[in-house]
Design a protein around this motif. Structure first.
Motif, short mmCIF file in Angstrom:
data_model
loop_
_atom_site.label_atom_id
_atom_site.label_comp_id
_atom_site.label_asym_id
_atom_site.label_seq_id
_atom_site.Cartn_x
_atom_site.Cartn_y
_atom_site.Cartn_z
N GLY A 8 33.56 37.85 48.16
CA GLY A 8 34.70 37.64 47.58
C GLY A 8 35.49 36.60 47.97
O GLY A 8 36.77 36.20 47.51
N ILE A 9 35.16 36.02 49.20
CA ILE A 9 36.04 34.84 49.72
C ILE A 9 35.64 33.77 48.74
O ILE A 9 36.84 33.00 48.52
N LEU A 54 38.30 34.39 45.61
CA LEU A 54 39.71 33.91 45.89
C LEU A 54 39.97 32.74 46.19
O LEU A 54 40.88 32.08 45.45
N GLY A 76 47.40 38.67 46.54
CA GLY A 76 45.83 38.78 46.45
C GLY A 76 45.29 38.43 47.55
O GLY A 76 44.39 38.84 48.18
N GLY A 96 42.84 40.12 50.10
CA GLY A 96 41.52 39.89 50.41
C GLY A 96 41.21 39.52 51.91
O GLY A 96 40.41 39.96 52.43
N SER A 150 42.94 48.76 42.99
CA SER A 150 42.45 48.03 43.92
C SER A 150 41.38 49.10 44.66
O SER A 150 40.17 48.53 45.02
N ASN A 186 37.19 48.93 44.61
CA ASN A 186 36.63 48.81 45.95
C ASN A 186 35.44 50.04 46.03
O ASN A 186 34.27 49.70 46.53
N ALA A 237 36.64 42.22 50.90
CA ALA A 237 37.48 41.01 50.86
C ALA A 237 37.59 40.68 49.14
O ALA A 237 38.78 40.08 48.57
N GLY A 238 36.53 40.83 48.42
CA GLY A 238 36.46 40.39 47.13
C GLY A 238 36.84 41.55 46.18
O GLY A 238 37.54 41.32 45.39
N GLY A 254 40.75 41.73 46.91
CA GLY A 254 41.59 40.79 46.54
C GLY A 254 41.21 40.59 44.88
O GLY A 254 42.50 40.31 44.32
N ALA A 255 40.13 40.55 44.47
CA ALA A 255 39.99 40.32 43.10
C ALA A 255 40.77 41.29 42.21
O ALA A 255 41.41 41.18 41.23
#
Length: 336
Positions: free
Chosen positions: A45-46, A49, A77, A81, A139, A143, A204-205, A208-209
């Motif tokens: 996910g890093i 973002l 976001g 993240g 979210s 997840n 994180a992804g 964030g996404a």
């Protein structure tokens, strides 16, 4: 041609950072509700973002209002993240994550515009609370569903592409940028060449996404034609529907709603023998069907938008019940 470069930058950035994260020491180790048996790198996910942020920086200059909205969206976001990354690394307390996500959800709802027109006009505070609940639910749903290779990409990429076609200028370009970043991550996550993916998005992804997508869909719902609010949930119905219908089934069976489990429809399909590749393909097909309904609804009056919403909900509910019945017939506990 200038609009292609931000999208290409988003894809390449997510692709390269995915390669880096596969060699980093952030590992997802199997537990009682995992769908994988071997420790697998996470943190992809890093790249999602970073790719999105770089694309925003390279986009043509927006009108002041649009630029401010996108900057606020990127901030929300990014905070989501970072929260997810810290949870990947250190396992944050659930109460702390709840507070952070609730604050992000309300802030994003206020910036993008609270939805106040449904069947009746809602007071501002009710619209703000309901709109924040949309972001919070999205979210958490994404997840929850980050447990099968390719599943998030199979749902969010079609959703972002449809939003890119149906949304306004600022929403459209940002949605396509998010789709491009997700596609870069999908190279490592979707089991096309290999039987299994080699990188997970991690919290994180997923957080964030999902916050980025929820904000873009919310912006479209707030500024689009009358009835657009009914189309936004259809964009990710295969994710939202699986989470909400599974929770309803577990509540009916007397199960603890937030206890670890493997009762989502996608998990039941895997438990009964389907590969991660086939499950991702099924969810991609469902997402494309929902996207088609969204485009049909977007081209018509408010009544048509409500109609396609009802059709989508009914169709996915039937699909979900069929999966659960077949899993039960195969001897699986469909509530645990």
């Amino acid at each position: 041609m200038s609009e292609i470069w931000p999208l290409l930058a988003a894809f390449v950035t997510a692709l390269l950072l995915g390669w880096v994260m596969r060699r980093a020491a952030i590992i997802d180790r199997p537990n009682q509700r995992s769908n994988h048996e071997k420790p697998t790198p996470r943190g992809g996910g890093i790249g999602i973002l970073a790719g999105f942020f770089i694309a925003l920086a390279l986009m043509p200059e927006q009108a002041p209002a649009s630029g401010a909205m996108l900057a606020g969206l990127a901030l929300c976001g990014g905070i989501a993240g970072v929260t997810g990354l810290l949870d990947d690394l250190f396992t944050l307390p659930e109460a702390l994550k709840f507070i952070i996500l609730a604050a992000i959800s309300l802030a994003l709802a206020a910036m993008a515009g609270p939805v106040r027109e449904l069947v009746v006009s809602l007071p501002w505070i009710v619209g703000l609370a309901g709109t924040g609940l949309w972001v919070f639910t999205c979210s958490n749903a994404v997840n929850f569903m980050d447990g099968s290779d390719g599943l998030i990409a199979a749902c969010l990429i079609p959703a972002c592409l449809v939003l890119g076609l149906a949304g306004g200028d600022d929403v459209a370009m940002a949605s396509l940028a998010l789709a491009a970043a997700l596609a870069g991550f999908a190279v490592w996550n979707v089991p096309l060449i290999r039987a299994r993916g080699t990188l997970f998005a991690g919290d994180a992804g997923a957080l964030g996404a999902s916050v980025l997508f929820a904000g873009l869909a919310l912006r479209w719902a707030a500024l689009g034609p009358s009835g657009t609010v009914w189309l936004a949930p259809l964009l990710i119905l295969p994710l939202l529907g699986d989470v909400l219908l599974t929770m309803a089934a577990r509540a009916k069976a007397g199960r603890r709603l937030f206890a670890p489990h493997r009762a989502h429809a996608y998990q039941l399909l895997i438990r009964t023998g389907l590969s991660h590749r086939r499950v991702a393909a099924i969810w991609a097909g469902l997402s494309l069907a929902c996207g088609a309904l969204v485009l049909i609804g977007a081209a018509g009056p408010a009544g048509l938008k409500i109609g396609v919403f009802v059709i989508g909900i009914a169709g996915f509910t039937v699909f979900h019940r069929i999966v659960r019945r077949r899993a039960a017939a195969a001897g699986e506990d469909v509530t645990q």
